[in-house]
Design a protein around this motif. Structure first.
Motif, mmCIF file in Angstrom:
data_model
loop_
_atom_site.group_PDB
_atom_site.id
_atom_site.type_symbol
_atom_site.label_atom_id
_atom_site.label_comp_id
_atom_site.label_asym_id
_atom_site.label_seq_id
_atom_site.Cartn_x
_atom_site.Cartn_y
_atom_site.Cartn_z
ATOM 1 N N THR A 1 0.862 -1.173 0.000
ATOM 2 C CA THR A 1 0.000 0.000 0.000
ATOM 3 C C THR A 1 0.901 1.227 0.000
ATOM 4 O O THR A 1 2.075 1.137 0.391
ATOM 5 C CB THR A 1 -0.898 0.022 1.243
ATOM 6 N N PRO A 2 0.392 2.384 -0.405
ATOM 7 C CA PRO A 2 1.202 3.596 -0.327
ATOM 8 C C PRO A 2 1.716 3.853 1.094
ATOM 9 O O PRO A 2 2.865 4.257 1.279
ATOM 10 C CB PRO A 2 0.244 4.689 -0.791
ATOM 11 N N PHE A 3 0.900 3.573 2.081
ATOM 12 C CA PHE A 3 1.310 3.734 3.480
ATOM 13 C C PHE A 3 2.515 2.852 3.794
ATOM 14 O O PHE A 3 3.518 3.312 4.356
ATOM 15 C CB PHE A 3 0.133 3.392 4.402
ATOM 16 N N GLU A 4 2.426 1.566 3.422
ATOM 17 C CA GLU A 4 3.531 0.642 3.686
ATOM 18 C C GLU A 4 4.789 1.054 2.931
ATOM 19 O O GLU A 4 5.892 1.025 3.479
ATOM 20 C CB GLU A 4 3.139 -0.789 3.283
ATOM 21 N N LEU A 5 4.621 1.443 1.669
ATOM 22 C CA LEU A 5 5.753 1.832 0.839
ATOM 23 C C LEU A 5 6.497 3.015 1.444
ATOM 24 O O LEU A 5 7.720 2.987 1.606
ATOM 25 C CB LEU A 5 5.280 2.174 -0.572
ATOM 26 N N ARG B 1 10.472 12.081 -5.168
ATOM 27 C CA ARG B 1 9.075 12.240 -5.549
ATOM 28 C C ARG B 1 8.425 10.866 -5.492
ATOM 29 O O ARG B 1 9.108 9.854 -5.324
ATOM 30 C CB ARG B 1 8.967 12.800 -6.964
ATOM 31 N N ALA B 2 7.134 10.829 -5.653
ATOM 32 C CA ALA B 2 6.425 9.547 -5.632
ATOM 33 C C ALA B 2 6.978 8.607 -6.706
ATOM 34 O O ALA B 2 7.207 7.423 -6.443
ATOM 35 C CB ALA B 2 4.929 9.775 -5.845
ATOM 36 N N GLU B 3 7.219 9.132 -7.902
ATOM 37 C CA GLU B 3 7.733 8.302 -8.997
ATOM 38 C C GLU B 3 9.094 7.715 -8.649
ATOM 39 O O GLU B 3 9.371 6.554 -8.946
ATOM 40 C CB GLU B 3 7.851 9.112 -10.297
ATOM 41 N N THR B 4 9.939 8.520 -8.010
ATOM 42 C CA THR B 4 11.274 8.060 -7.621
ATOM 43 C C THR B 4 11.175 6.900 -6.641
ATOM 44 O O THR B 4 11.886 5.894 -6.765
ATOM 45 C CB THR B 4 12.063 9.210 -6.963
ATOM 46 N N TYR C 1 -2.296 5.578 -7.686
ATOM 47 C CA TYR C 1 -1.311 5.052 -6.730
ATOM 48 C C TYR C 1 -0.218 6.091 -6.473
ATOM 49 O O TYR C 1 0.158 6.330 -5.330
ATOM 50 C CB TYR C 1 -0.700 3.748 -7.264
ATOM 51 N N LEU C 2 0.266 6.723 -7.537
ATOM 52 C CA LEU C 2 1.314 7.743 -7.382
ATOM 53 C C LEU C 2 0.815 8.917 -6.540
ATOM 54 O O LEU C 2 1.554 9.424 -5.679
ATOM 55 C CB LEU C 2 1.792 8.229 -8.751
ATOM 56 N N ASN C 3 -0.422 9.338 -6.751
ATOM 57 C CA ASN C 3 -0.989 10.425 -5.942
ATOM 58 C C ASN C 3 -1.086 10.022 -4.471
ATOM 59 O O ASN C 3 -0.796 10.825 -3.578
ATOM 60 C CB ASN C 3 -2.362 10.835 -6.469
ATOM 61 N N ALA C 4 -1.471 8.776 -4.233
ATOM 62 C CA ALA C 4 -1.580 8.293 -2.854
ATOM 63 C C ALA C 4 -0.201 8.219 -2.199
ATOM 64 O O ALA C 4 -0.046 8.537 -1.015
ATOM 65 C CB ALA C 4 -2.264 6.931 -2.827
ATOM 66 N N VAL C 5 0.820 7.815 -2.954
ATOM 67 C CA VAL C 5 2.186 7.769 -2.425
ATOM 68 C C VAL C 5 2.655 9.183 -2.087
ATOM 69 O O VAL C 5 3.211 9.423 -1.013
ATOM 70 C CB VAL C 5 3.158 7.083 -3.418
ATOM 71 N N GLU C 6 2.405 10.128 -2.988
ATOM 72 C CA GLU C 6 2.811 11.510 -2.732
ATOM 73 C C GLU C 6 2.104 12.069 -1.494
ATOM 74 O O GLU C 6 2.730 12.732 -0.658
ATOM 75 C CB GLU C 6 2.513 12.393 -3.954
#
Length: 116
Positions: A44-48, A78-81, A102-107
């Motif tokens: 998940t973005p949280f875990e990542l 950044r999220a992509e990185t 997913y990228l927006n959630a990671v950011e």
């Protein structure tokens, strides 16, 4: 006597059918497990982000802890990185690099970690 023989034959037949069905389910589960074990784990973005913050992606060039915060502030993270690093670490599927949600959630999660 006929009932006993007929009952025994029915029992044997049903046992064979049930055993065949159970074996088919086990084989299907094993083939699915074999297939998914070759796939990459999905975080998940949280875990990542939490893994990255804790330094789990240092080998992929993502700094941990305060350097994580600094890298984001300077634009080096950044999220992509982060997603690319996780893909190289075989923690994410490459398809997530094109998943804007997913990228927006990671950011968003990175920003939450930085505000802590």
């Amino acid at each position: 006597m006929k009932r006993l023989i007929l009952g025994s034959l029915s029992f044997v037949f049903l046992s064979q059918v049930i055993t065949s069905v159970a074996q088919a389910q086990i084989q299907a589960t094993q083939s699915t497990t074999d297939y998914t074990s070759n796939l990459v784990q999905q975080l998940t973005p949280f875990e990542l982000v939490n893994m990255a913050y804790q330094g789990h992606f240092q080998e992929q060039g993502i700094p941990g802890y305060m350097l994580f915060v600094s890298a984001h502030h300077t634009g080096r993270l950044r999220a992509e990185t982060l997603v690319e690093a996780a893909i190289r670490a075989k923690k994410l599927s490459p398809q997530l690099l094109t998943d804007q949600g997913y990228l927006n959630a990671v950011e968003a999660q990175i920003r939450r970690v930085i505000v802590r």
